[in-house]
Design an enzyme around this catalytic site. Structure first.
Site, PDB file in Angstrom:
ATOM      1  NE  ARG A  88      -3.592  -2.063   2.603  1.00 21.54           N
ATOM      2  CZ  ARG A  88      -4.871  -2.205   2.921  1.00 21.54           C
ATOM      3  NH1 ARG A  88      -5.632  -1.154   3.107  1.00 21.54           N
ATOM      4  NH2 ARG A  88      -5.378  -3.395   3.081  1.00 21.54           N
ATOM      5  NE  ARG A 127     -16.662  -4.511   6.084  1.00 24.17           N
ATOM      6  CZ  ARG A 127     -15.490  -4.429   5.451  1.00 24.17           C
ATOM      7  NH1 ARG A 127     -15.056  -5.460   4.766  1.00 24.17           N
ATOM      8  NH2 ARG A 127     -14.765  -3.339   5.503  1.00 24.17           N
ATOM      9  NE  ARG A 133     -12.961  -4.007   8.601  1.00 23.96           N
ATOM     10  CZ  ARG A 133     -12.302  -4.216   7.487  1.00 23.96           C
ATOM     11  NH1 ARG A 133     -12.462  -5.349   6.826  1.00 23.96           N
ATOM     12  NH2 ARG A 133     -11.504  -3.302   6.988  1.00 23.96           N
ATOM     13  NE  ARG A 144     -11.212   1.146   6.063  1.00 24.26           N
ATOM     14  CZ  ARG A 144     -12.375   0.470   6.010  1.00 24.26           C
ATOM     15  NH1 ARG A 144     -13.414   0.867   6.728  1.00 24.26           N
ATOM     16  NH2 ARG A 144     -12.488  -0.588   5.256  1.00 24.26           N
TER      17      ARG A 144
END
Ligand code: AP5
Length: 196
Positions: A88, A127, A133, A144
């Site tokens: 990344r 999600r 999460r 993010r």
């Protein structure tokens, strides 16, 4: 095969990595999953990683690179692997190059999943409701996405320059996306084969 799967948060890297790796008989290695396991087990690495993950920041390169180097040295990676979510950063690209050079191996292909921003956010918010999460809050999702755009998206140029990058439409049913990826991989294998 030695493969990378890249794409922004929510693009389906983890979902596709499991299917593709299964079809190819190679391990899928998700740095995010390894960190989450360490967080859940409260290891020393997990305690470091948690601080960064909860804020949507990248875990420092030194920690991530050591973890991936160790994982790739395991016997199940000898005949191939699919890395999900690594590299990344530029330092991670360099590290992976060194690990591969040391074993005389090359990457075969890099798949980037392309999905509209709105779809990505909908998937992650969905999600958040089903799995809870910690990094799927609206604020952390935004961070993010930002970090991906700043630090990770530019890396694909490196792989494009090496002729390894394949853009794949990541929108649509999971099985359809898997089929698109396997088609692209089959074409790239055929192209390599015919050039030898
Ligand atoms: P990581 O777990 O890799 O998180 P991410 O990159 O933000 O990606 P996601 O897991 O959110 O999405 P994905 O693209 O894998 O999609 P998924 O298949 O899950 O990393 C977490 C954290 O760990 C990072 O933020 C960082 O802190 C740290 N980290 C990890 N790697 C690092 C590194 N190399 N360096 C430094 N730090 C690192 O799908 C998302 C959702 O969409 C799921 O609910 C799924 O069911 C659904 N979905 C998938 N495909 C479809 C489809 N085709 N249609 C509809 N829904 C779909």
């Amino acid at each position: 095969m030695r493969l990378l799967i890249m794409g922004p948060p929510g693009s389906g890297k983890g979902t596709q990595a499991v299917h593709i790796a299964h079809l190819l008989g190679i391990p899928a290695i998700s740095t995010g999953d390894i960190f989450r396991t360490n967080v859940a087990e409260e290891t020393a690495m997990g305690r470091i990683a948690r601080e960064y993950m909860d804020a949507g920041e990248y875990v420092p390169d030194q920690v991530t690179n050591t973890m991936v180097r160790d994982r790739l040295a395991e016997p199940d990676c000898a005949s191939g692997f699919l890395l999900d979510g690594y590299p990344r950063t530029l330092q991670q690209v360099d590290e992976l190059d060194q690990v591969l050079a040391a074993t005389g191996a090359d990457l075969d292909a890099v798949v980037e999943l392309v999905v509209d921003q709105g779809v990505l956010i909908d998937r992650l918010l969905l999600r958040a409701r089903s799995e809870g999460r910690a990094d799927d809050t609206a604020e952390v999702i935004r961070r993010r996405q930002e970090l991906f755009a700043e630090q990770t998206a530019p890396l694909t140029i490196r792989y494009a320059d090496r002729g390894l990058l394949h853009l794949v439409d990541g929108d649509g049913p999971v099985e359809l996306v898997t089929a698109r990826v396997t088609d692209v991989l089959a074409e790239s294998r055929a192209a390599v084969g015919s050039s030898r």
